[in-house]
Design a protein around this motif. Sequence first.
Motif, PDB file in Angstrom:
ATOM      1  N   GLN A 137       0.002   0.617 -23.098  1.00 34.60           N
ATOM      2  CA  GLN A 137      -0.962   1.178 -22.176  1.00 34.60           C
ATOM      3  C   GLN A 137      -0.280   2.041 -21.122  1.00 34.60           C
ATOM      4  O   GLN A 137       0.827   1.736 -20.667  1.00 34.60           O
ATOM      5  N   PHE A 138      -0.952   3.118 -20.749  1.00 37.54           N
ATOM      6  CA  PHE A 138      -0.461   3.951 -19.667  1.00 37.54           C
ATOM      7  C   PHE A 138      -0.440   3.127 -18.389  1.00 37.54           C
ATOM      8  O   PHE A 138      -1.404   2.437 -18.070  1.00 37.54           O
ATOM      9  N   SER A 139       0.667   3.165 -17.658  1.00 37.63           N
ATOM     10  CA  SER A 139       0.781   2.311 -16.488  1.00 37.63           C
ATOM     11  C   SER A 139       1.312   3.076 -15.280  1.00 37.63           C
ATOM     12  O   SER A 139       2.193   3.924 -15.389  1.00 37.63           O
ATOM     13  N   VAL A 140       0.732   2.743 -14.123  1.00 42.44           N
ATOM     14  CA  VAL A 140       1.161   3.304 -12.851  1.00 42.44           C
ATOM     15  C   VAL A 140       1.332   2.150 -11.863  1.00 42.44           C
ATOM     16  O   VAL A 140       0.900   1.028 -12.109  1.00 42.44           O
ATOM     17  N   LYS A 141       1.977   2.449 -10.749  1.00 47.87           N
ATOM     18  CA  LYS A 141       2.134   1.451  -9.696  1.00 47.87           C
ATOM     19  C   LYS A 141       1.586   2.020  -8.394  1.00 47.87           C
ATOM     20  O   LYS A 141       1.700   3.214  -8.123  1.00 47.87           O
ATOM     21  N   LYS A 142       0.970   1.172  -7.607  1.00 47.61           N
ATOM     22  CA  LYS A 142       0.455   1.580  -6.311  1.00 47.61           C
ATOM     23  C   LYS A 142       1.599   2.028  -5.409  1.00 47.61           C
ATOM     24  O   LYS A 142       2.692   1.460  -5.418  1.00 47.61           O
ATOM     25  N   SER A 143       1.335   3.058  -4.611  1.00 45.16           N
ATOM     26  CA  SER A 143       2.354   3.571  -3.712  1.00 45.16           C
ATOM     27  C   SER A 143       1.681   4.174  -2.493  1.00 45.16           C
ATOM     28  O   SER A 143       0.937   5.150  -2.607  1.00 45.16           O
ATOM     29  N   GLY A 144       1.944   3.607  -1.341  1.00 49.11           N
ATOM     30  CA  GLY A 144       1.405   4.191  -0.131  1.00 49.11           C
ATOM     31  C   GLY A 144      -0.079   3.941   0.043  1.00 49.11           C
ATOM     32  O   GLY A 144      -0.596   2.870  -0.254  1.00 49.11           O
ATOM     33  N   GLY A 145      -0.790   5.000   0.467  1.00 50.13           N
ATOM     34  CA  GLY A 145      -2.195   4.872   0.815  1.00 50.13           C
ATOM     35  C   GLY A 145      -3.116   4.785  -0.386  1.00 50.13           C
ATOM     36  O   GLY A 145      -2.684   4.676  -1.537  1.00 50.13           O
ATOM     37  N   LYS A 146      -4.392   4.871  -0.099  1.00 46.46           N
ATOM     38  CA  LYS A 146      -5.427   4.766  -1.123  1.00 46.46           C
ATOM     39  C   LYS A 146      -5.279   5.896  -2.145  1.00 46.46           C
ATOM     40  O   LYS A 146      -5.046   7.042  -1.795  1.00 46.46           O
ATOM     41  N   ASP A 147      -5.430   5.526  -3.408  1.00 47.72           N
ATOM     42  CA  ASP A 147      -5.380   6.479  -4.520  1.00 47.72           C
ATOM     43  C   ASP A 147      -4.030   7.183  -4.670  1.00 47.72           C
ATOM     44  O   ASP A 147      -3.953   8.287  -5.212  1.00 47.72           O
ATOM     45  N   HIS A 148      -2.985   6.570  -4.168  1.00 46.47           N
ATOM     46  CA  HIS A 148      -1.631   7.105  -4.363  1.00 46.47           C
ATOM     47  C   HIS A 148      -0.848   6.155  -5.258  1.00 46.47           C
ATOM     48  O   HIS A 148      -0.832   4.940  -5.030  1.00 46.47           O
ATOM     49  N   TYR A 149      -0.154   6.721  -6.243  1.00 47.12           N
ATOM     50  CA  TYR A 149       0.537   5.914  -7.234  1.00 47.12           C
ATOM     51  C   TYR A 149       1.865   6.570  -7.583  1.00 47.12           C
ATOM     52  O   TYR A 149       2.130   7.713  -7.217  1.00 47.12           O
ATOM     53  N   VAL A 150       2.687   5.829  -8.317  1.00 49.52           N
ATOM     54  CA  VAL A 150       3.880   6.405  -8.942  1.00 49.52           C
ATOM     55  C   VAL A 150       3.829   6.038 -10.415  1.00 49.52           C
ATOM     56  O   VAL A 150       3.263   5.009 -10.804  1.00 49.52           O
ATOM     57  N   LEU A 151       4.407   6.881 -11.236  1.00 48.95           N
ATOM     58  CA  LEU A 151       4.447   6.636 -12.675  1.00 48.95           C
ATOM     59  C   LEU A 151       5.409   5.490 -12.952  1.00 48.95           C
ATOM     60  O   LEU A 151       6.559   5.515 -12.530  1.00 48.95           O
ATOM     61  N   SER A 152       4.933   4.473 -13.643  1.00 46.95           N
ATOM     62  CA  SER A 152       5.733   3.284 -13.900  1.00 46.95           C
ATOM     63  C   SER A 152       6.816   3.549 -14.937  1.00 46.95           C
ATOM     64  O   SER A 152       6.609   4.267 -15.912  1.00 46.95           O
ATOM     65  N   GLU A 153       7.989   2.946 -14.724  1.00 53.12           N
ATOM     66  CA  GLU A 153       9.074   3.071 -15.702  1.00 53.12           C
ATOM     67  C   GLU A 153       8.691   2.437 -17.036  1.00 53.12           C
ATOM     68  O   GLU A 153       9.216   2.828 -18.081  1.00 53.12           O
ATOM     69  N   GLN A 154       7.796   1.462 -17.003  1.00 54.12           N
ATOM     70  CA  GLN A 154       7.336   0.853 -18.250  1.00 54.12           C
ATOM     71  C   GLN A 154       6.672   1.897 -19.144  1.00 54.12           C
ATOM     72  O   GLN A 154       6.747   1.818 -20.372  1.00 54.12           O
ATOM     73  N   ASN A 155       6.046   2.869 -18.513  1.00 57.01           N
ATOM     74  CA  ASN A 155       5.390   3.925 -19.280  1.00 57.01           C
ATOM     75  C   ASN A 155       6.417   4.795 -19.988  1.00 57.01           C
ATOM     76  O   ASN A 155       6.200   5.242 -21.123  1.00 57.01           O
ATOM     77  N   PHE A 156       7.562   5.035 -19.347  1.00 52.55           N
ATOM     78  CA  PHE A 156       8.609   5.854 -19.958  1.00 52.55           C
ATOM     79  C   PHE A 156       9.101   5.222 -21.265  1.00 52.55           C
ATOM     80  O   PHE A 156       9.379   5.920 -22.240  1.00 52.55           O
ATOM     81  N   HIS A 157       9.214   3.904 -21.263  1.00 52.17           N
ATOM     82  CA  HIS A 157       9.778   3.209 -22.421  1.00 52.17           C
ATOM     83  C   HIS A 157       8.863   3.270 -23.645  1.00 52.17           C
ATOM     84  O   HIS A 157       9.319   2.975 -24.763  1.00 52.17           O
ATOM     85  N   ARG A 158       7.619   3.638 -23.463  1.00 51.83           N
ATOM     86  CA  ARG A 158       6.720   3.782 -24.602  1.00 51.83           C
ATOM     87  C   ARG A 158       7.197   4.871 -25.549  1.00 51.83           C
ATOM     88  O   ARG A 158       6.838   4.893 -26.725  1.00 51.83           O
ATOM     89  N   TYR A 159       8.020   5.788 -25.041  1.00 55.01           N
ATOM     90  CA  TYR A 159       8.486   6.920 -25.837  1.00 55.01           C
ATOM     91  C   TYR A 159       9.893   6.728 -26.385  1.00 55.01           C
ATOM     92  O   TYR A 159      10.412   7.599 -27.070  1.00 55.01           O
ATOM     93  N   ASP A 160      10.511   5.597 -26.089  1.00 51.38           N
ATOM     94  CA  ASP A 160      11.912   5.394 -26.473  1.00 51.38           C
ATOM     95  C   ASP A 160      12.141   5.527 -27.979  1.00 51.38           C
ATOM     96  O   ASP A 160      13.096   6.176 -28.420  1.00 51.38           O
ATOM     97  N   LEU A 161      11.265   4.905 -28.777  1.00 52.91           N
ATOM     98  CA  LEU A 161      11.456   4.941 -30.225  1.00 52.91           C
ATOM     99  C   LEU A 161      11.318   6.360 -30.770  1.00 52.91           C
ATOM    100  O   LEU A 161      12.082   6.777 -31.648  1.00 52.91           O
ATOM    101  N   LEU A 162      10.356   7.107 -30.240  1.00 55.14           N
ATOM    102  CA  LEU A 162      10.172   8.485 -30.699  1.00 55.14           C
ATOM    103  C   LEU A 162      11.361   9.357 -30.306  1.00 55.14           C
ATOM    104  O   LEU A 162      11.805  10.205 -31.081  1.00 55.14           O
ATOM    105  N   VAL A 163      11.870   9.141 -29.111  1.00 57.90           N
ATOM    106  CA  VAL A 163      13.028   9.916 -28.680  1.00 57.90           C
ATOM    107  C   VAL A 163      14.223   9.597 -29.565  1.00 57.90           C
ATOM    108  O   VAL A 163      14.966  10.495 -29.993  1.00 57.90           O
TER     109      VAL A 163
END
Length: 273
Positions: A137-163
């Motif tokens: 699943q696409f994943s983000v993490k809360k960061s700062g104020g309302k509706d602000h996020y950062v892209l989760s490193e867990q999301n990056f690993h979804r592409y490891d096998l393809l890379v």
Amino acid sequence: MKKAVAAVIVIAIVVLAAFYYLKQGGEEAAPPQTREISVPPAQNEQEKAPAIKHPIYEITVGAKKREMPSVRQEAVPTLDRSDGPVREALSEFIEEKKLQNSIIFKNIIRRFVVTVDNLTRQKLPQNYRFVTAIPGQFSVKKSGGKDHYVLSEQNFHRYDLLVSLAESVNLKQLVILYTRYYSLFQQAYEEMGYPHRYFNDRLVEVISHLLAAPEPRGPIELVQPKVFYEFADPKLEKLSAGQKIMIRIGPDNERRVKDVLRKLRGLLVKSKS
């Protein structure tokens, strides 16, 4: 097809990130009918064809390379009947299960050509996607104020096998396949409305564009003004679809994919010898 197969695998990574970055879901689109979407501005039939910058060369055993404006027709199927032969050719270098889990073999050459041509634009035509959903699943993490996020490193690993798959492809072994099927890629490109353009030049141009994608340091900040996530940095949000995707797969994967793309571009622009 080394260029194409490698490009299929490498650009598949890019495309996968695009279609499953914002929101997943939706039914599978019907196979493309060549000109239904993403049609470029009408070409002037009288315009002079631009000089070919990166010509394709046929490679034959025991013979010198020679310029190959088109493939011998008896050597390749028609564009409409190319899915099976392309899949069979790819299976010589890539495990069948991996192909089945990654690529949609329905009008694969047309889908690939349309996708490549749109990577420098703001949006990719989803009806022409040629890759399947990636696991997780696409994943983000809360960061700062309302509706602000950062892209989760867990999301990056979804592409490891393809890379890793992209890095494992023997590009040199695939060159012959690309040259053999090149006329079909060219035909699909001309059907889009580019009768005077050369697809290999466009492919090289797009790869160079992806290689020029920025490499942000630190967390990748996002906002969610409505339904979809966007980059918080306006400069990143204004990037092309292809360059945005390079960022979304994560800094380590971006560097690894770029290494493969550089090698691929080197083969695509190799001069006649």
